[in-house]
Design a protein around this motif. Structure first.
Motif, mmCIF file in Angstrom:
data_model
loop_
_atom_site.group_PDB
_atom_site.id
_atom_site.type_symbol
_atom_site.label_atom_id
_atom_site.label_comp_id
_atom_site.label_asym_id
_atom_site.label_seq_id
_atom_site.Cartn_x
_atom_site.Cartn_y
_atom_site.Cartn_z
ATOM 1 N N ARG A 1 57.761 59.782 43.139
ATOM 2 C CA ARG A 1 56.806 59.036 42.296
ATOM 3 C C ARG A 1 57.278 57.598 42.061
ATOM 4 N N TRP A 2 58.579 57.431 41.939
ATOM 5 C CA TRP A 2 59.127 56.093 41.754
ATOM 6 C C TRP A 2 58.873 55.245 42.995
ATOM 7 N N ALA A 3 59.045 55.827 44.181
ATOM 8 C CA ALA A 3 58.754 55.095 45.418
ATOM 9 C C ALA A 3 57.285 54.674 45.452
ATOM 10 N N GLU A 4 56.395 55.556 45.019
ATOM 11 C CA GLU A 4 54.977 55.207 44.947
ATOM 12 C C GLU A 4 54.754 54.044 43.979
ATOM 13 N N ALA A 5 55.460 54.061 42.859
ATOM 14 C CA ALA A 5 55.335 52.975 41.876
ATOM 15 C C ALA A 5 55.825 51.659 42.470
ATOM 16 N N SER B 1 53.337 50.228 44.701
ATOM 17 C CA SER B 1 52.160 49.750 43.961
ATOM 18 C C SER B 1 52.355 48.312 43.493
ATOM 19 N N ASN B 2 53.608 47.858 43.457
ATOM 20 C CA ASN B 2 53.952 46.512 42.990
ATOM 21 C C ASN B 2 53.510 46.262 41.548
ATOM 22 N N ASP B 3 53.465 47.320 40.759
ATOM 23 C CA ASP B 3 53.120 47.250 39.347
ATOM 24 C C ASP B 3 54.427 47.311 38.554
ATOM 25 N N ALA B 4 54.892 46.162 38.080
ATOM 26 C CA ALA B 4 56.195 46.080 37.415
ATOM 27 C C ALA B 4 56.275 47.002 36.196
ATOM 28 N N ASP B 5 55.204 47.105 35.429
ATOM 29 C CA ASP B 5 55.226 47.967 34.251
ATOM 30 C C ASP B 5 55.360 49.428 34.649
ATOM 31 N N ARG B 6 54.697 49.823 35.704
ATOM 32 C CA ARG B 6 54.799 51.197 36.207
ATOM 33 C C ARG B 6 56.209 51.454 36.736
ATOM 34 N N ILE B 7 56.754 50.522 37.486
ATOM 35 C CA ILE B 7 58.117 50.661 38.012
ATOM 36 C C ILE B 7 59.112 50.799 36.865
ATOM 37 N N ALA B 8 58.926 50.002 35.826
ATOM 38 C CA ALA B 8 59.861 49.967 34.699
ATOM 39 C C ALA B 8 60.024 51.320 34.022
ATOM 40 N N THR B 9 58.996 52.159 34.058
ATOM 41 C CA THR B 9 59.083 53.452 33.380
ATOM 42 C C THR B 9 60.141 54.359 34.014
ATOM 43 N N TYR B 10 60.520 54.088 35.244
ATOM 44 C CA TYR B 10 61.511 54.913 35.945
ATOM 45 C C TYR B 10 62.935 54.383 35.771
ATOM 46 N N LEU B 11 63.080 53.185 35.235
ATOM 47 C CA LEU B 11 64.373 52.516 35.174
ATOM 48 C C LEU B 11 64.940 52.484 33.764
ATOM 49 N N ALA B 12 66.206 52.839 33.630
ATOM 50 C CA ALA B 12 66.899 52.684 32.353
ATOM 51 C C ALA B 12 67.043 51.195 32.061
ATOM 52 N N ASP B 13 67.216 50.865 30.804
ATOM 53 C CA ASP B 13 67.326 49.459 30.408
ATOM 54 C C ASP B 13 68.454 48.727 31.126
ATOM 55 N N ASP B 14 69.529 49.431 31.430
ATOM 56 C CA ASP B 14 70.665 48.780 32.087
ATOM 57 C C ASP B 14 70.746 49.095 33.585
ATOM 58 N N TRP B 15 69.615 49.506 34.192
ATOM 59 C CA TRP B 15 69.572 49.787 35.633
ATOM 60 C C TRP B 15 70.013 48.560 36.416
ATOM 61 N N ALA B 16 70.664 48.822 37.547
ATOM 62 C CA ALA B 16 71.053 47.749 38.461
ATOM 63 C C ALA B 16 70.891 48.231 39.888
#
Length: 139
Positions: A26-30, A33-48
Protein backbone atom coordinates in the motif's frame (compact mmCIF):
# COMPACT_ATOMS: atom_id res chain seq x y z
CA UNK A 1 7.72 -23.03 26.13
CA UNK A 2 4.48 -24.98 25.83
CA UNK A 3 3.19 -26.00 22.41
CA UNK A 4 0.13 -23.71 22.65
CA UNK A 5 2.21 -20.68 23.56
CA UNK A 6 4.72 -21.41 20.79
CA UNK A 7 1.91 -21.89 18.26
CA UNK A 8 0.27 -18.59 19.29
CA UNK A 9 3.62 -16.80 19.01
CA UNK A 10 4.22 -18.27 15.55
CA UNK A 11 0.72 -17.26 14.44
CA UNK A 12 1.29 -13.75 15.80
CA UNK A 13 4.60 -13.47 13.92
CA UNK A 14 2.97 -14.71 10.70
CA UNK A 15 0.14 -12.19 11.16
CA UNK A 16 2.66 -9.38 11.68
CA UNK A 17 4.62 -10.43 8.58
CA UNK A 18 1.42 -10.43 6.51
CA UNK A 19 0.46 -6.99 7.90
CA UNK A 20 3.87 -5.55 7.02
CA UNK A 21 3.84 -7.08 3.52
CA UNK A 22 0.40 -5.56 2.87
CA UNK A 23 1.50 -2.24 4.33
CA UNK A 24 4.59 -2.16 2.10
CA UNK A 25 2.40 -2.80 -0.94
CA UNK A 26 0.00 0.00 0.00
CA UNK A 27 2.89 2.34 0.72
CA UNK A 28 4.32 1.68 -2.76
CA UNK A 29 0.90 2.56 -4.20
CA UNK A 30 0.93 5.79 -2.17
CA UNK A 31 4.41 6.68 -3.45
CA UNK A 32 3.33 6.20 -7.07
CA UNK A 33 0.25 8.34 -6.39
CA UNK A 34 2.65 11.24 -5.68
CA UNK A 35 0.32 12.36 -2.88
CA UNK A 36 2.65 13.60 -0.14
CA UNK A 37 -0.06 13.54 2.54
CA UNK A 38 -0.94 9.94 1.68
CA UNK A 39 2.74 8.94 1.68
CA UNK A 40 3.26 10.64 5.04
CA UNK A 41 0.78 8.33 6.77
CA UNK A 42 3.22 5.43 6.30
CA UNK A 43 6.27 7.28 7.63
CA UNK A 44 7.30 7.85 11.23
CA UNK A 45 8.19 11.44 12.08
CA UNK A 46 11.89 10.61 12.14
CA UNK A 47 11.89 8.40 9.00
CA UNK A 48 14.97 8.63 6.81
CA UNK A 49 16.00 7.26 3.43
CA UNK A 50 19.62 6.13 3.21
CA UNK A 51 21.19 5.73 -0.24
CA UNK A 52 24.51 6.14 -1.98
CA UNK A 53 23.92 9.88 -2.09
CA UNK A 54 23.37 10.19 1.67
CA UNK A 55 20.48 10.70 4.07
CA UNK A 56 17.14 12.21 3.11
CA UNK A 57 14.75 13.10 5.93
CA UNK A 58 11.00 12.61 5.90
CA UNK A 59 10.33 16.33 5.43
CA UNK A 60 12.93 16.68 2.67
CA UNK A 61 11.38 13.75 0.79
CA UNK A 62 7.79 14.96 1.26
CA UNK A 63 8.74 18.51 0.23
CA UNK A 64 10.28 17.17 -3.01
CA UNK A 65 7.05 15.27 -3.75
CA UNK A 66 4.80 18.22 -2.81
CA UNK A 67 6.72 20.60 -5.05
CA UNK A 68 6.69 18.18 -8.00
CA UNK A 69 10.50 18.18 -8.05
CA UNK A 70 10.31 14.41 -7.48
CA UNK A 71 7.59 12.14 -8.80
CA UNK A 72 7.29 8.39 -9.12
CA UNK A 73 5.81 6.84 -12.25
CA UNK A 74 6.32 3.17 -11.32
CA UNK A 75 7.50 0.96 -8.48
CA UNK A 76 7.57 -2.82 -8.88
CA UNK A 77 8.93 -5.75 -6.93
CA UNK A 78 11.43 -7.76 -8.98
CA UNK A 79 12.00 -10.44 -6.34
CA UNK A 80 9.89 -12.03 -3.67
CA UNK A 81 9.99 -9.97 -0.50
CA UNK A 82 11.78 -11.14 2.61
CA UNK A 83 9.65 -10.09 5.59
CA UNK A 84 10.73 -10.66 9.18
CA UNK A 85 8.71 -9.61 12.21
CA UNK A 86 9.77 -9.32 15.81
CA UNK A 87 7.88 -8.08 18.87
CA UNK A 88 7.73 -4.41 17.91
CA UNK A 89 9.81 -4.21 14.74
CA UNK A 90 9.80 -5.73 11.27
CA UNK A 91 11.92 -5.63 8.13
CA UNK A 92 10.81 -5.80 4.50
CA UNK A 93 13.52 -6.43 1.90
CA UNK A 94 13.03 -6.86 -1.84
CA UNK A 95 14.58 -6.03 -5.17
CA UNK A 96 12.62 -3.14 -6.62
CA UNK A 97 12.59 -1.23 -9.87
CA UNK A 98 11.41 2.36 -9.83
CA UNK A 99 10.86 5.00 -12.46
CA UNK A 100 11.15 8.52 -11.09
CA UNK A 101 11.24 12.00 -12.52
CA UNK A 102 13.54 14.42 -10.76
CA UNK A 103 13.30 17.98 -12.02
CA UNK A 104 11.66 16.55 -15.15
CA UNK A 105 14.49 14.11 -15.89
CA UNK A 106 13.55 10.42 -16.05
CA UNK A 107 15.56 7.94 -13.95
CA UNK A 108 15.08 4.18 -13.72
CA UNK A 109 16.53 2.39 -10.70
CA UNK A 110 17.02 -1.30 -10.02
CA UNK A 111 17.87 -1.66 -6.36
CA UNK A 112 17.56 -3.66 -3.19
CA UNK A 113 15.40 -1.87 -0.67
CA UNK A 114 15.04 -2.60 3.03
CA UNK A 115 12.36 -0.91 5.09
CA UNK A 116 12.35 -1.05 8.88
CA UNK A 117 8.90 -0.82 10.45
CA UNK A 118 8.02 -0.22 14.11
CA UNK A 119 4.73 -1.25 15.66
CA UNK A 120 2.81 1.61 17.25
CA UNK A 121 -0.57 1.01 18.79
CA UNK A 122 -2.44 -1.22 16.37
CA UNK A 123 -0.37 -0.48 13.27
CA UNK A 124 3.08 -0.10 11.80
CA UNK A 125 5.10 2.87 10.51
CA UNK A 126 8.31 2.90 8.54
CA UNK A 127 11.28 4.42 10.40
CA UNK A 128 14.03 3.74 7.85
CA UNK A 129 14.48 2.89 4.19
CA UNK A 130 17.89 1.77 2.93
CA UNK A 131 18.48 1.29 -0.82
CA UNK A 132 21.43 -0.32 -2.57
CA UNK A 133 21.82 -0.47 -6.36
CA UNK A 134 21.48 -4.00 -7.73
CA UNK A 135 24.40 -5.30 -9.76
CA UNK A 136 22.90 -8.74 -10.43
CA UNK A 137 21.15 -9.52 -13.71
CA UNK A 138 17.37 -9.18 -13.56
CA UNK A 139 15.66 -12.51 -12.78
Amino acid sequence: MSGDVEEARLRSTEDAQAQVALLADRWAEAVVSNDADRIATYLADDWAHISGSGVTTREEFLDLVRSGTLSHAAMSLVSPARVRAFDTAATFTARVTTTVYQRGERHVADEWSTDVFVRHGTGWQCVLTQTTPSTAPAP
